[in-house]
Motif scaffolding. Sequence first.
Motif, PDB file in Angstrom:
ATOM      1  N   MET A   1      -4.669   4.469   4.051  1.00 18.56           N
ATOM      2  CA  MET A   1      -4.258   4.155   2.827  1.00 18.56           C
ATOM      3  C   MET A   1      -4.071   4.495   1.301  1.00 18.56           C
ATOM      4  O   MET A   1      -2.983   5.139   0.763  1.00 18.56           O
ATOM      5  CB  MET A   1      -4.441   2.638   2.561  1.00 18.56           C
ATOM      6  N   MET A   2      -5.466   4.984   1.018  1.00 18.31           N
ATOM      7  CA  MET A   2      -5.842   5.959  -0.004  1.00 18.31           C
ATOM      8  C   MET A   2      -5.293   7.199  -0.622  1.00 18.31           C
ATOM      9  O   MET A   2      -4.523   6.915  -1.404  1.00 18.31           O
ATOM     10  CB  MET A   2      -7.196   5.803  -0.373  1.00 18.31           C
TER      11      MET A   2
ATOM     12  N   LEU B   1      -5.609   2.345  -8.202  1.00 13.85           N
ATOM     13  CA  LEU B   1      -4.399   0.844  -8.799  1.00 13.85           C
ATOM     14  C   LEU B   1      -4.865   0.842 -10.821  1.00 13.85           C
ATOM     15  O   LEU B   1      -4.421   0.154 -11.118  1.00 13.85           O
ATOM     16  CB  LEU B   1      -6.363  -0.645  -8.660  1.00 13.85           C
TER      17      LEU B   1
ATOM     18  N   LEU C   1      -1.488   6.551  -1.176  1.00 12.90           N
ATOM     19  CA  LEU C   1      -1.164   5.622  -2.258  1.00 12.90           C
ATOM     20  C   LEU C   1      -1.064   6.919  -3.327  1.00 12.90           C
ATOM     21  O   LEU C   1      -0.537   6.841  -4.248  1.00 12.90           O
ATOM     22  CB  LEU C   1      -2.319   4.519  -2.853  1.00 12.90           C
TER      23      LEU C   1
ATOM     24  N   LEU D   1       3.276   0.464  -7.404  1.00 14.26           N
ATOM     25  CA  LEU D   1       3.272  -0.196  -6.211  1.00 14.26           C
ATOM     26  C   LEU D   1       4.284  -1.167  -6.822  1.00 14.26           C
ATOM     27  O   LEU D   1       4.632  -1.979  -7.860  1.00 14.26           O
ATOM     28  CB  LEU D   1       1.615  -1.307  -6.460  1.00 14.26           C
TER      29      LEU D   1
ATOM     30  N   ARG E   1      -1.910  -6.890  -1.928  1.00  9.16           N
ATOM     31  CA  ARG E   1      -3.153  -6.309  -0.944  1.00  9.16           C
ATOM     32  C   ARG E   1      -3.876  -5.219  -1.319  1.00  9.16           C
ATOM     33  O   ARG E   1      -5.185  -5.817  -0.629  1.00  9.16           O
ATOM     34  CB  ARG E   1      -2.063  -5.507   0.243  1.00  9.16           C
ATOM     35  N   THR E   2      -3.157  -4.616  -1.875  1.00 14.45           N
ATOM     36  CA  THR E   2      -4.337  -3.309  -3.009  1.00 14.45           C
ATOM     37  C   THR E   2      -6.029  -3.709  -3.341  1.00 14.45           C
ATOM     38  O   THR E   2      -7.147  -3.813  -2.822  1.00 14.45           O
ATOM     39  CB  THR E   2      -4.260  -2.693  -3.385  1.00 14.45           C
TER      40      THR E   2
ATOM     41  N   LEU F   1       2.986   1.243   3.020  1.00 11.55           N
ATOM     42  CA  LEU F   1       1.366   1.152   2.929  1.00 11.55           C
ATOM     43  C   LEU F   1       0.644   0.504   3.652  1.00 11.55           C
ATOM     44  O   LEU F   1      -0.890   0.978   4.149  1.00 11.55           O
ATOM     45  CB  LEU F   1       1.088   0.970   0.764  1.00 11.55           C
ATOM     46  N   TYR F   2       0.524  -0.808   3.649  1.00 15.57           N
ATOM     47  CA  TYR F   2       0.331  -1.600   4.945  1.00 15.57           C
ATOM     48  C   TYR F   2       1.621  -2.242   6.104  1.00 15.57           C
ATOM     49  O   TYR F   2       2.187  -2.780   5.856  1.00 15.57           O
ATOM     50  CB  TYR F   2       0.010  -3.244   4.130  1.00 15.57           C
TER      51      TYR F   2
ATOM     52  N   THR G   1      -7.612  -5.896  -0.711  1.00 16.82           N
ATOM     53  CA  THR G   1      -8.530  -4.396   0.329  1.00 16.82           C
ATOM     54  C   THR G   1      -9.991  -3.860  -0.830  1.00 16.82           C
ATOM     55  O   THR G   1     -10.846  -3.748   0.067  1.00 16.82           O
ATOM     56  CB  THR G   1      -7.619  -3.284   0.391  1.00 16.82           C
TER      57      THR G   1
ATOM     58  N   ASP H   1       1.978  -4.953  -2.546  1.00 16.51           N
ATOM     59  CA  ASP H   1       1.281  -3.970  -2.581  1.00 16.51           C
ATOM     60  C   ASP H   1       0.482  -3.784  -3.570  1.00 16.51           C
ATOM     61  O   ASP H   1      -1.070  -3.394  -2.736  1.00 16.51           O
ATOM     62  CB  ASP H   1       1.790  -2.570  -2.180  1.00 16.51           C
TER      63      ASP H   1
ATOM     64  N   LEU I   1     -10.276   3.578  -4.017  1.00 15.50           N
ATOM     65  CA  LEU I   1      -9.345   2.284  -5.071  1.00 15.50           C
ATOM     66  C   LEU I   1      -8.988   1.727  -5.777  1.00 15.50           C
ATOM     67  O   LEU I   1      -7.948   1.651  -6.261  1.00 15.50           O
ATOM     68  CB  LEU I   1      -9.411   1.861  -3.482  1.00 15.50           C
TER      69      LEU I   1
END
Length: 171
Positions: free
Chosen positions: A107-108, A160, A111, A118, A125-126, A27-28, A129, A122, A156
């Motif tokens: 990234m999305m 989440l 996801l 996650l 970090r999300t 993801l990152y 972000t 991650d 995003l």
Amino acid sequence: MPQWWAPTIVVYLSIYLAATQHYRKALYPSAYRIKRGTYTLINPSFQRSVEDVNLLFEILLAGMQIQGEDHTMLIPDEELASLRSVEKLEVICEDVLPKKLSDIRRMMAELNRRRQPLNWQDFERTVLTLVYITQTLAQISNQQQREAWTDALIQLFKALQKDLGPSSGKI
């Protein structure tokens, strides 16, 4: 004599291929690159204890800014900014988080393809972000760019929210 080594090699190669695919689909991906000349900051994570979570909350309340153009993180409170544990947060914000809208969209998309929750690195970090997108959105005046960044923010946030939902296995 049975050829026991042939199945062993097949299993080994399968594990090797699965491991290499894992890093390609990270993801990152920039979290796995060596930064600032030290191997200890590969895949950095800030939150290792409840105190770290509280410190991150305090830093965010103090007005931390993640600036995209020059990739810097600013903490207005000098006392908080001088803490040694903030170094990892700086690496995450400056080197790991995606700053371009295209990278955030990539990234999305990753996801949305994920079926499992996650991991905590991650997730951290999300959330950061999401903070970066919110701060960037506040500075954009162009309507078309504003709509694109707003869409990224909403997607995003939904990702989440889905990750935290009861169906994802997290409490």
